[in-house]
Design a protein around this motif. Structure first.
Motif, PDB file in Angstrom:
ATOM      1  N   TYR A  39       0.839  -1.199   0.000  1.00 44.13           N
ATOM      2  CA  TYR A  39       0.000   0.000   0.000  1.00 44.13           C
ATOM      3  C   TYR A  39       0.873   1.249   0.000  1.00 44.13           C
ATOM      4  O   TYR A  39       1.894   1.326   0.679  1.00 44.13           O
ATOM      5  CB  TYR A  39      -0.899   0.031   1.236  1.00 44.13           C
ATOM      6  CG  TYR A  39      -1.586   1.361   1.435  1.00 44.13           C
ATOM      7  CD1 TYR A  39      -2.786   1.643   0.801  1.00 44.13           C
ATOM      8  CD2 TYR A  39      -1.004   2.347   2.235  1.00 44.13           C
ATOM      9  CE1 TYR A  39      -3.410   2.873   0.957  1.00 44.13           C
ATOM     10  CE2 TYR A  39      -1.620   3.578   2.398  1.00 44.13           C
ATOM     11  CZ  TYR A  39      -2.824   3.841   1.763  1.00 44.13           C
ATOM     12  OH  TYR A  39      -3.423   5.059   1.912  1.00 44.13           O
ATOM     13  N   SER A  40       0.448   2.245  -0.759  1.00 50.98           N
ATOM     14  CA  SER A  40       1.044   3.575  -0.714  1.00 50.98           C
ATOM     15  C   SER A  40      -0.061   4.576  -0.999  1.00 50.98           C
ATOM     16  O   SER A  40      -1.055   4.243  -1.656  1.00 50.98           O
ATOM     17  CB  SER A  40       2.166   3.711  -1.757  1.00 50.98           C
ATOM     18  OG  SER A  40       2.530   5.073  -1.927  1.00 50.98           O
ATOM     19  N   VAL A  59      -3.877  -9.841 -13.012  1.00 51.80           N
ATOM     20  CA  VAL A  59      -3.683  -8.399 -13.177  1.00 51.80           C
ATOM     21  C   VAL A  59      -5.013  -7.660 -13.034  1.00 51.80           C
ATOM     22  O   VAL A  59      -5.081  -6.567 -12.462  1.00 51.80           O
ATOM     23  CB  VAL A  59      -3.033  -8.105 -14.543  1.00 51.80           C
ATOM     24  CG1 VAL A  59      -2.862  -6.608 -14.751  1.00 51.80           C
ATOM     25  CG2 VAL A  59      -1.677  -8.808 -14.653  1.00 51.80           C
ATOM     26  N   GLU A  60      -6.068  -8.271 -13.525  1.00 50.53           N
ATOM     27  CA  GLU A  60      -7.387  -7.644 -13.450  1.00 50.53           C
ATOM     28  C   GLU A  60      -7.838  -7.458 -12.008  1.00 50.53           C
ATOM     29  O   GLU A  60      -8.503  -6.480 -11.668  1.00 50.53           O
ATOM     30  CB  GLU A  60      -8.398  -8.491 -14.218  1.00 50.53           C
ATOM     31  CG  GLU A  60      -9.784  -7.867 -14.302  1.00 50.53           C
ATOM     32  CD  GLU A  60     -10.743  -8.713 -15.113  1.00 50.53           C
ATOM     33  OE1 GLU A  60     -11.916  -8.306 -15.238  1.00 50.53           O
ATOM     34  OE2 GLU A  60     -10.326  -9.776 -15.618  1.00 50.53           O
ATOM     35  N   ARG A  61      -7.469  -8.387 -11.134  1.00 52.62           N
ATOM     36  CA  ARG A  61      -7.851  -8.258  -9.726  1.00 52.62           C
ATOM     37  C   ARG A  61      -7.212  -7.022  -9.094  1.00 52.62           C
ATOM     38  O   ARG A  61      -7.818  -6.367  -8.247  1.00 52.62           O
ATOM     39  CB  ARG A  61      -7.450  -9.515  -8.962  1.00 52.62           C
ATOM     40  CG  ARG A  61      -8.388 -10.695  -9.204  1.00 52.62           C
ATOM     41  CD  ARG A  61      -8.077 -11.839  -8.266  1.00 52.62           C
ATOM     42  NE  ARG A  61      -6.712 -12.343  -8.467  1.00 52.62           N
ATOM     43  CZ  ARG A  61      -6.164 -13.301  -7.735  1.00 52.62           C
ATOM     44  NH1 ARG A  61      -6.839 -13.848  -6.745  1.00 52.62           N
ATOM     45  NH2 ARG A  61      -4.934 -13.716  -7.983  1.00 52.62           N
ATOM     46  N   LEU A  62      -5.991  -6.700  -9.502  1.00 54.21           N
ATOM     47  CA  LEU A  62      -5.353  -5.474  -9.003  1.00 54.21           C
ATOM     48  C   LEU A  62      -6.136  -4.252  -9.461  1.00 54.21           C
ATOM     49  O   LEU A  62      -6.383  -3.325  -8.676  1.00 54.21           O
ATOM     50  CB  LEU A  62      -3.903  -5.394  -9.492  1.00 54.21           C
ATOM     51  CG  LEU A  62      -3.174  -4.069  -9.249  1.00 54.21           C
ATOM     52  CD1 LEU A  62      -3.108  -3.742  -7.762  1.00 54.21           C
ATOM     53  CD2 LEU A  62      -1.767  -4.113  -9.853  1.00 54.21           C
ATOM     54  N   TYR A  63      -6.542  -4.241 -10.710  1.00 57.40           N
ATOM     55  CA  TYR A  63      -7.300  -3.102 -11.229  1.00 57.40           C
ATOM     56  C   TYR A  63      -8.625  -2.955 -10.483  1.00 57.40           C
ATOM     57  O   TYR A  63      -9.043  -1.842 -10.147  1.00 57.40           O
ATOM     58  CB  TYR A  63      -7.549  -3.283 -12.723  1.00 57.40           C
ATOM     59  CG  TYR A  63      -8.193  -2.087 -13.376  1.00 57.40           C
ATOM     60  CD1 TYR A  63      -7.443  -0.957 -13.681  1.00 57.40           C
ATOM     61  CD2 TYR A  63      -9.553  -2.085 -13.682  1.00 57.40           C
ATOM     62  CE1 TYR A  63      -8.030   0.145 -14.281  1.00 57.40           C
ATOM     63  CE2 TYR A  63     -10.149  -0.989 -14.280  1.00 57.40           C
ATOM     64  CZ  TYR A  63      -9.381   0.125 -14.577  1.00 57.40           C
ATOM     65  OH  TYR A  63      -9.971   1.219 -15.163  1.00 57.40           O
ATOM     66  N   LEU A  68     -12.426   3.369  -7.157  1.00 53.80           N
ATOM     67  CA  LEU A  68     -12.583   4.655  -7.834  1.00 53.80           C
ATOM     68  C   LEU A  68     -11.386   5.574  -7.635  1.00 53.80           C
ATOM     69  O   LEU A  68     -11.399   6.709  -8.090  1.00 53.80           O
ATOM     70  CB  LEU A  68     -13.851   5.359  -7.324  1.00 53.80           C
ATOM     71  CG  LEU A  68     -15.166   4.609  -7.575  1.00 53.80           C
ATOM     72  CD1 LEU A  68     -16.330   5.376  -6.967  1.00 53.80           C
ATOM     73  CD2 LEU A  68     -15.385   4.394  -9.069  1.00 53.80           C
ATOM     74  N   GLY A  69     -10.361   5.111  -6.932  1.00 54.37           N
ATOM     75  CA  GLY A  69      -9.183   5.947  -6.704  1.00 54.37           C
ATOM     76  C   GLY A  69      -8.364   6.142  -7.966  1.00 54.37           C
ATOM     77  O   GLY A  69      -8.614   5.529  -9.007  1.00 54.37           O
ATOM     78  N   ARG A  70      -7.357   7.002  -7.869  1.00 51.95           N
ATOM     79  CA  ARG A  70      -6.510   7.307  -9.019  1.00 51.95           C
ATOM     80  C   ARG A  70      -5.052   6.954  -8.739  1.00 51.95           C
ATOM     81  O   ARG A  70      -4.139   7.534  -9.315  1.00 51.95           O
ATOM     82  CB  ARG A  70      -6.632   8.787  -9.387  1.00 51.95           C
ATOM     83  CG  ARG A  70      -8.044   9.203  -9.792  1.00 51.95           C
ATOM     84  CD  ARG A  70      -8.083  10.635 -10.272  1.00 51.95           C
ATOM     85  NE  ARG A  70      -7.259  10.844 -11.443  1.00 51.95           N
ATOM     86  CZ  ARG A  70      -7.651  10.606 -12.692  1.00 51.95           C
ATOM     87  NH1 ARG A  70      -8.858  10.120 -12.926  1.00 51.95           N
ATOM     88  NH2 ARG A  70      -6.842  10.837 -13.704  1.00 51.95           N
ATOM     89  N   GLY A  93      -3.254   0.573 -18.065  1.00 54.17           N
ATOM     90  CA  GLY A  93      -2.176   1.374 -17.486  1.00 54.17           C
ATOM     91  C   GLY A  93      -1.547   0.805 -16.235  1.00 54.17           C
ATOM     92  O   GLY A  93      -1.134   1.560 -15.347  1.00 54.17           O
ATOM     93  N   ILE A  94      -1.453  -0.513 -16.134  1.00 59.87           N
ATOM     94  CA  ILE A  94      -0.796  -1.138 -14.982  1.00 59.87           C
ATOM     95  C   ILE A  94       0.678  -1.370 -15.315  1.00 59.87           C
ATOM     96  O   ILE A  94       1.011  -1.873 -16.392  1.00 59.87           O
ATOM     97  CB  ILE A  94      -1.469  -2.469 -14.615  1.00 59.87           C
ATOM     98  CG1 ILE A  94      -2.907  -2.215 -14.151  1.00 59.87           C
ATOM     99  CG2 ILE A  94      -0.690  -3.197 -13.519  1.00 59.87           C
ATOM    100  CD1 ILE A  94      -3.675  -3.478 -13.816  1.00 59.87           C
TER     101      ILE A  94
END
Length: 226
Positions: A39-40, A59-63, A68-70, A93-94
């Motif tokens: 986390y950051s 990878v999709e799970r990370l997205y 809704l954060g940026r 954009g990962i």
């Protein structure tokens, strides 16, 4: 330190992220982050250390965990990625990194390379030398070169400025009296700001009679001297 466990892998990923500018990157051991391993305030990261190559589903799970954060999204894999994972990461954009047992994290796509390049640019800017102070000798040399032009300018302006200065010294009283008189006439009507009109009127009310008196007194003094 050689990475042997997922805990060490997450710790190393957090270290790399701090090197890249995510100063508060913190590993969340044991899945405490709800699908986020590091986390950051500026990024989320997932670490896949063992098993097969990371898939598009991984990878999709990370997205999905970003919500809704940026925040930036970083994925660290110890076994690389399949083609679908690359395609999906590029589309959203990962940043994909390949991490090895020595702790080295190599960029695996353009987004990851952008993260590393941005960190290098910031580091270069922080270590850039400060601008040197101006050289006094150079400043004096410049003044010497400008001196001839200054003399020419003074010689041209002196015949114009001197008479004007003489007129001002002799007639400043009458000029000031005329100015304040005109101001007294226009001040009550000259601005939409009531406070400004009142202030200008008061100044004119005081200034006009004082300057007229000084002008009259000066004229009488000159008349007696004659």
């Amino acid at each position: 330190m050689r990475i042997r466990t997922i805990v060490e892998a997450e710790t190393t990923a957090a270290e790399r992220m701090r090197e890249w500018g995510y100063s508060d990157a913190t590993p969340l051991f044991g899945g405490a982050g709800g699908g986020i391993d590091v986390y950051s305030s500026g990024a989320y990261a997932v670490v896949c250390w063992r098993g097969k190559s990371a898939t598009a589903h991984d990878v999709e799970r990370l997205y999905g965990a970003r919500g809704l954060g940026r925040r930036d999204l970083l994925f660290f894999s110890g076994r690389g990625y399949d083609d679908d994972a690359y395609s999906y990461a590029d589309s959203v954009g990962i940043a994909l990194f390949e991490i090895d047992a020595s702790g080295t994290a190599e960029p695996a796509n353009d987004q990851a390379r952008a993260v590393v390049e941005a960190a290098r640019s910031r580091a270069a800017a922080d270590t850039a030398p400060a601008d040197a102070p101006p050289d006094p000798a150079e400043s004096r040399s410049l003044l010497r070169r400008l001196e001839p032009a200054a003399r020419v300018a003074r010689s041209i302006l002196r015949p114009v400025v001197a008479p004007l200065a003489a007129v001002g010294r002799a007639h400043w009283r009458i000029l000031s009296a005329v100015f304040f008189t005109v101001l007294l006439v226009i001040a009550p009507f000259g601005s939409d700001m009531v406070a400004l009109r009142v202030f200008a009127t008061l100044v004119a009310v005081v200034g006009a009679p004082v300057c007229w008196f000084l002008a009259y007194q000066y004229r009488q003094t000159r008349a007696r001297r004659r």
